[in-house]
Motif scaffolding. Structure first.
Motif, PDB file in Angstrom:
ATOM      1  N   GLY A 247      10.146  -8.369  -7.271  1.00  0.00           N
ATOM      2  CA  GLY A 247       9.965  -7.917  -5.776  1.00  0.00           C
ATOM      3  C   GLY A 247       9.092  -8.735  -5.091  1.00  0.00           C
ATOM      4  O   GLY A 247       8.560  -9.874  -5.450  1.00  0.00           O
ATOM      5  N   ARG A 248       8.925  -8.537  -3.734  1.00  0.00           N
ATOM      6  CA  ARG A 248       8.434  -9.507  -2.791  1.00  0.00           C
ATOM      7  C   ARG A 248       7.330  -8.831  -2.044  1.00  0.00           C
ATOM      8  O   ARG A 248       7.899  -8.028  -1.252  1.00  0.00           O
ATOM      9  N   PHE A 249       6.122  -9.088  -2.277  1.00  0.00           N
ATOM     10  CA  PHE A 249       5.010  -8.229  -1.576  1.00  0.00           C
ATOM     11  C   PHE A 249       3.814  -9.029  -1.780  1.00  0.00           C
ATOM     12  O   PHE A 249       3.621 -10.028  -2.278  1.00  0.00           O
ATOM     13  N   ALA A 250       2.552  -8.428  -1.345  1.00  0.00           N
ATOM     14  CA  ALA A 250       1.475  -8.950  -1.669  1.00  0.00           C
ATOM     15  C   ALA A 250       1.047  -8.718  -3.140  1.00  0.00           C
ATOM     16  O   ALA A 250      -0.024  -8.131  -3.520  1.00  0.00           O
ATOM     17  N   HIS A 251       1.647  -9.399  -3.841  1.00  0.00           N
ATOM     18  CA  HIS A 251       1.331  -9.044  -5.317  1.00  0.00           C
ATOM     19  C   HIS A 251      -0.222  -9.862  -5.762  1.00  0.00           C
ATOM     20  O   HIS A 251      -0.697 -10.665  -5.445  1.00  0.00           O
ATOM     21  N   ALA A 272      -2.536  -4.265  -0.099  1.00  0.00           N
ATOM     22  CA  ALA A 272      -2.699  -4.098   1.149  1.00  0.00           C
ATOM     23  C   ALA A 272      -2.783  -2.464   1.212  1.00  0.00           C
ATOM     24  O   ALA A 272      -2.406  -1.762   0.599  1.00  0.00           O
ATOM     25  N   ASN A 273      -3.342  -2.059   2.766  1.00  0.00           N
ATOM     26  CA  ASN A 273      -3.353  -0.502   3.041  1.00  0.00           C
ATOM     27  C   ASN A 273      -2.099  -0.024   3.009  1.00  0.00           C
ATOM     28  O   ASN A 273      -1.141  -0.642   3.548  1.00  0.00           O
ATOM     29  N   ASP A 274      -2.073   1.336   2.303  1.00  0.00           N
ATOM     30  CA  ASP A 274      -0.655   1.740   2.454  1.00  0.00           C
ATOM     31  C   ASP A 274       0.425   1.330   1.676  1.00  0.00           C
ATOM     32  O   ASP A 274       1.656   1.303   2.199  1.00  0.00           O
ATOM     33  N   GLN A 275       0.098   0.547   0.742  1.00  0.00           N
ATOM     34  CA  GLN A 275       1.038   0.110  -0.109  1.00  0.00           C
ATOM     35  C   GLN A 275       1.357   0.381  -1.552  1.00  0.00           C
ATOM     36  O   GLN A 275       0.553   1.460  -1.864  1.00  0.00           O
ATOM     37  N   CYS A 276       2.205   0.115  -2.120  1.00  0.00           N
ATOM     38  CA  CYS A 276       2.631   0.759  -3.455  1.00  0.00           C
ATOM     39  C   CYS A 276       2.477   0.248  -4.721  1.00  0.00           C
ATOM     40  O   CYS A 276       2.002  -0.921  -4.806  1.00  0.00           O
ATOM     41  N   VAL A 334      17.319  -6.314  -1.250  1.00  0.00           N
ATOM     42  CA  VAL A 334      16.488  -5.165  -1.564  1.00  0.00           C
ATOM     43  C   VAL A 334      14.936  -5.474  -2.205  1.00  0.00           C
ATOM     44  O   VAL A 334      13.873  -5.095  -1.566  1.00  0.00           O
ATOM     45  N   LEU A 335      15.231  -6.785  -3.053  1.00  0.00           N
ATOM     46  CA  LEU A 335      14.028  -7.119  -3.572  1.00  0.00           C
ATOM     47  C   LEU A 335      13.097  -8.102  -2.475  1.00  0.00           C
ATOM     48  O   LEU A 335      11.820  -8.158  -2.507  1.00  0.00           O
ATOM     49  N   VAL A 336      13.742  -8.847  -1.572  1.00  0.00           N
ATOM     50  CA  VAL A 336      13.199  -9.515  -0.555  1.00  0.00           C
ATOM     51  C   VAL A 336      12.501  -8.537   0.642  1.00  0.00           C
ATOM     52  O   VAL A 336      11.230  -8.761   0.818  1.00  0.00           O
ATOM     53  N   LYS A 337      12.985  -7.352   0.805  1.00  0.00           N
ATOM     54  CA  LYS A 337      12.365  -6.439   1.623  1.00  0.00           C
ATOM     55  C   LYS A 337      11.784  -5.240   0.781  1.00  0.00           C
ATOM     56  O   LYS A 337      11.970  -4.103   1.104  1.00  0.00           O
ATOM     57  N   THR A 338      11.085  -5.547  -0.247  1.00  0.00           N
ATOM     58  CA  THR A 338      10.638  -4.585  -1.222  1.00  0.00           C
ATOM     59  C   THR A 338       9.796  -3.505  -0.513  1.00  0.00           C
ATOM     60  O   THR A 338       9.960  -2.255  -0.792  1.00  0.00           O
ATOM     61  N   ARG A 339       9.009  -3.726   0.374  1.00  0.00           N
ATOM     62  CA  ARG A 339       8.121  -2.756   0.913  1.00  0.00           C
ATOM     63  C   ARG A 339       8.958  -1.905   1.539  1.00  0.00           C
ATOM     64  O   ARG A 339       8.804  -0.545   1.398  1.00  0.00           O
ATOM     65  N   ALA A 341      12.024  -1.047   1.204  1.00  0.00           N
ATOM     66  CA  ALA A 341      12.951  -0.404   0.493  1.00  0.00           C
ATOM     67  C   ALA A 341      12.006   0.776  -0.293  1.00  0.00           C
ATOM     68  O   ALA A 341      12.600   1.936  -0.565  1.00  0.00           O
ATOM     69  N   ALA A 342      11.092   0.328  -0.986  1.00  0.00           N
ATOM     70  CA  ALA A 342      10.005   1.453  -1.510  1.00  0.00           C
ATOM     71  C   ALA A 342       9.631   2.466  -0.469  1.00  0.00           C
ATOM     72  O   ALA A 342       9.813   3.763  -1.049  1.00  0.00           O
ATOM     73  N   LYS A 343       9.397   2.484   0.840  1.00  0.00           N
ATOM     74  CA  LYS A 343       9.044   3.296   1.266  1.00  0.00           C
ATOM     75  C   LYS A 343      10.378   4.204   1.785  1.00  0.00           C
ATOM     76  O   LYS A 343      10.264   5.323   2.076  1.00  0.00           O
ATOM     77  N   PHE A 344      11.513   3.571   1.944  1.00  0.00           N
ATOM     78  CA  PHE A 344      12.566   4.618   2.224  1.00  0.00           C
ATOM     79  C   PHE A 344      12.932   5.308   1.113  1.00  0.00           C
ATOM     80  O   PHE A 344      13.743   6.258   1.435  1.00  0.00           O
ATOM     81  N   ILE A 345      12.867   5.077  -0.025  1.00  0.00           N
ATOM     82  CA  ILE A 345      13.223   5.912  -1.127  1.00  0.00           C
ATOM     83  C   ILE A 345      12.099   6.874  -1.588  1.00  0.00           C
ATOM     84  O   ILE A 345      12.384   7.672  -2.648  1.00  0.00           O
ATOM     85  N   GLY A 346      11.058   6.759  -0.990  1.00  0.00           N
ATOM     86  CA  GLY A 346       9.719   7.811  -1.235  1.00  0.00           C
ATOM     87  C   GLY A 346       8.589   7.207  -1.944  1.00  0.00           C
ATOM     88  O   GLY A 346       7.829   8.168  -2.613  1.00  0.00           O
ATOM     89  N   GLY A 347       8.403   5.966  -1.968  1.00  0.00           N
ATOM     90  CA  GLY A 347       7.335   5.224  -2.837  1.00  0.00           C
ATOM     91  C   GLY A 347       6.031   5.739  -2.121  1.00  0.00           C
ATOM     92  O   GLY A 347       5.885   5.967  -0.912  1.00  0.00           O
ATOM     93  N   THR A 348       5.080   5.733  -2.979  1.00  0.00           N
ATOM     94  CA  THR A 348       3.876   6.555  -2.390  1.00  0.00           C
ATOM     95  C   THR A 348       2.838   5.507  -1.907  1.00  0.00           C
ATOM     96  O   THR A 348       2.405   4.369  -2.682  1.00  0.00           O
TER      97      THR A 348
END
Length: 523
Positions: A247-251, A272-276, A334-339, A341-348
Motif C-alpha cells: 500500500g501507499r500511505f505515510a508508512h 497521520a491524524n485519523d489514519q489506519c 486500490v493500492l495507490v489510493k490506499t487511504r 480505499a481503506a476509509k471507503f470500506i470502513g477502516g478505523t
C-alpha cells in the motif's frame, strides 16, 4: 525557552519525585540483558544525550561523515538495522528522513514567504535523504566506528533507480512505469526474514511539494512515493524495490512475521491524524531454503485494513470486497489510493498510528499511537493487539490499551518501538520540537527513550532510560546480536534553529548540531 529557566529544572525534579518514588528505581526482572536493570533518570532540558549511571555512548556516524569511498553519511538519521551474527562487526542500514527548512545547512535556507528552494538546494536535499549502508566495527577500546572504504558502504538517495513490484507496477495509476527514481522521507523500517531491510517512505508529500515549486527542476509524480522499499545491504550492486502490495500511505515502519500456515504477514501504520493500521498476508508460504528469492512473496497477497470497532481485518481487494469496484478500476489503483480505499470500506481512523512491533514471547502486536490534538489526545497511547487463535493470518482480533501517555505514566507521544530479548518494550517519544517543555508537555522535558516491562510485577511501568539533546528526537533503536550494544539515532538536534551561527543545540561536537547514530553500552 524552558531550558534556559532554572526554575523549570526545579519543577521537573518535583514532578519526578511525585511519579517515581525511590522504591521504583530498579527494574525487577528475573531475566535480563545489558539494558534490563538500570536506575531510571529524571526528565531533563539539557543539551546532551543523558543515560543512566553505568552506561556510555559513542558516536558511530554523523551527518556529512566521509564513508571512505567518496560518499557521505546523510542527514536526519532515523531507523537503524544491524546485519550480521558477529556482535563486534557488521553492517548497519540507516534511514535519512528529511531536511526541514535547511536552516542549519552551510548553504543556508530560511523559510520566507514566496521563497522556494533553488535547484542546487534541491540537489543537496536529494543526496542527503534516503539511507546509508555502513560497515561498522568495535575497536580494541570498545568504540564503534565506520570501516572507511568498505565495499559495502553505500548510499541510497533521492537519485537512486528503484524497481516497482506488485499490482501497481506498470499500472496507469502510477503512470505506467515499472521503475522510479529515488526514495526519501524514510522514517522507520524493519528487517525481512531473508536478511534485507525495509525502509518506509512517510511524509513524502511535503518534500514532493517543496521540490515541485521550482520550475527549473523536473516535477515528481507523487504516486511514485509513499511505499515500503526493500534494500539488500549485503549486495552493493542490488537494485532496491518498492513493494506496492503493502500500500501507499505515510508508512512509519513495516514489521514481518509468519502466520501459522507459513505465510508472510507484514504490519504497518499510517503516521497521520485519523489514519489506519494495515497488514499484508502473502498468498504463498515462506521457504527458508529459498533465501532472498522469498522477496517475490511480497508481490501477491492481500492487504487488510483494521476495523477496530468490529475487531476485523477488512480486505483491500477488488475480488474479496466487491464494493471497491464502485470506486476503483484496478487493484493497482486500490493500492495507490490506499487511504481512500481503506476509509471507503470502513477502516478505523486512529490517532497517528506509528511504529508496530511484535512481542517475541507471545506474538501480540504493539502499536504506538503518538497523539491527535484535534481530538484532545495530546499524550498518545500504546495498543496491544492479539490475533484470534494467536495466528497472525487471522482476520479477527481483540485489543487493549497497554499504557497511556501522560504525567501519570511519565511519558508522552510514543513513536518508535523495540523489544529486547527479555520481552521489555522500549519506546522513543516524539513531542514536537516547538512544543517541548511547554503547555501540557512541561512535565516531560526533552524527548527520551523509555523501557516498559510487559510482564511481571512492573508490567506497564514506564521508566526513562535516555534523555535527548535540545529539540532532538531519539529513533531507530536496534540491539546488536549479543544484546550488549544498543544502536540509536539522535535526530534533528536544534531543529528550531534559524541561524547556523547561533543554533539552539550544539550537540554533539559543540558547534552546529549534527544528527548522529550512537552506540550505547555498559561502562
Amino acid at each position: 525557552m524552558y531550558w534556559h529557566n532554572p526554575y523549570y529544572s526545579q519543577y521537573i525534579a518535583q514532578q519526578y519525585k511525585k511519579n517515581y518514588p525511590p522504591s521504583t528505581f530498579s527494574v525487577a526482572q528475573p531475566y535480563g540483558t545489558a539494558f534490563s536493570q538500570f536506575r531510571p533518570i529524571p526528565p531533563s532540558d539539557q543539551d546532551e544525550l543523558i543515560l543512566p549511571r553505568g552506561y556510555k555512548y559513542d558516536i558511530v556516524a554523523s551527518w556529512g561523515e566521509d564513508l571512505g569511498n567518496g560518499e557521505k553519511f546523510g542527514f536526519n538519521n532515523d531507523f537503524t538495522c544491524y546485519f550480521g551474527s558477529n556482535p563486534n562487526e557488521g553492517l548497519l542500514w540507516v534511514n535519512h528522513e528529511y531536511i526541514g527548512d535547511m536552516s542549519i545547512f552551510v548553504n543556508g535556507y530560511k523559510e520566507e514567504p514566496g521563497r522556494i528552494r533553488t535547484a542546487r538546494q534541491i540537489a543537496t536535499e536529494k543526496y542527503n535523504l534516503g539511507g546509508s549502508v555502513i560497515q561498522i566495527r568495535k575497536g580494541d577500546e570498545g568504540k564503534w566506528s565506520i570501516v572507511k572504504g568498505s565495499p559495502y558502504n553505500r548510499r541510497i538517495t533521492g537519485n537512486t533507480p528503484i524497481n516497482f513490484t506488485g499490482p501497481a507496477r506498470g499500472d496507469d495509476a502510477v503512470g505506467g512505469v515499472t521503475q522510479v527514481i529515488g526514495t526519501f522521507a524514510n522514517c522507520s523500517g524493519g528487517k525481512t526474514l531473508w536478511n534485507t531491510a525495509f525502509s518506509c517512505e512517510e511524509n513524502y508529500a511535503d518534500i514532493v511539494k517543496d521540490w515541485s515549486e521550482n520550475p527549473e527542476v523536473p516535477s515528481l509524480n507523487p504516486t511514485h512515493y509513499g511505499w515500503v522499499v526493500e534494500i539488500d545491504p549485503n549486495d552493493p550492486k542490488s537494485i532496491p524495490k518498492k513493494h506496492t502490495m503493502l500500500g501507499r500511505f505515510a508508512h512509519e515502519n513495516a514489521v514481518m512475521t509468519l502466520g501459522r500456515s507459513g505465510r508472510l504477514v507484514v504490519y504497518s501504520g499510517d503516521d497521520a491524524n485519523d489514519q489506519c493500521i494495515y497488514k499484508f498476508i502473502s498468498d504463498e508460504v515462506y521457504r527458508p531454503e529459498l533465501g532472498k528469492q522469498n522477496s517475490r512473496l511480497m508481490e501477491k497477497g492481500t492487504l487488510y485494513v483494521a476495523d477496530m470497532g468490529a475487531n476485523k481485518w477488512l480486505p483491500l481487494d477488488l475480488n474479496k470486497t466487491p464494493k471497491l469496484k464502485e470506486e476503483f478500476k484496478t487493484q493497482g489503483e486500490v493500492l495507490v489510493k490506499t487511504r481512500d480505499a481503506a476509509k471507503f470500506i470502513g477502516g478505523t481512523p486512529l490517532d497517528r498510528p506509528e511504529d508496530i512491533e511484535i512481542h517475541p514471547r507471545d506474538g501480540s502486536v504493539y502499536i504506538a499511537l503518538t497523539n491527535n490534538t484535534n481530538h484532545g489526545n495530546y499524550f498518545g497511547q500504546i495498543y496491544r493487539l492479539v490475533e484470534d487463535d494467536h495466528n497472525h493470518e487471522s482476520t479477527s482480533f481483540f485489543y487493549e490499551i497497554f499504557v497511556s501517555g501522560g504525567p501519570q505514566s511519565g511519558f508522552s507521544c510514543p513513536d518508535n518501538l523495540m523489544f529486547d530479548q527479555s520481552g521489555n518494550l522500549w519506546v522513543c517519544t516524539d513531542i514536537s520540537s516547538d512544543k517541548l517543555s511547554q503547555g501540557v508537555y512541561r512535565p516531560f522535558g526533552n524527548n527520551g527513550l523509555y523501557m516498559i516491562p510487559t510482564e511481571g510485577p512492573n508490567r506497564g511501568k514506564v521508566m526513562r532510560f535516555a534523555s535527548a539533546p535540545v529539540q532532538a528526537e531519539l529513533t531507530g533503536t536496534w540491539l546488536a546480536p549479543d544484546g550488549k550494544t544498543l544502536f540509536m539515532s539522535v535526530q534533528h538536534p536544534g531543529e528550531e534553529s534559524k541561524d547556523v551561527n547561533n543554533p539552539t543545540s550544539r550537540w554533539p561536537y559543540g558547534e552546529a548540531p549534527r544528527p548522529s547514530v550512537v552506540a550505547i553500552s555498559r561502562q
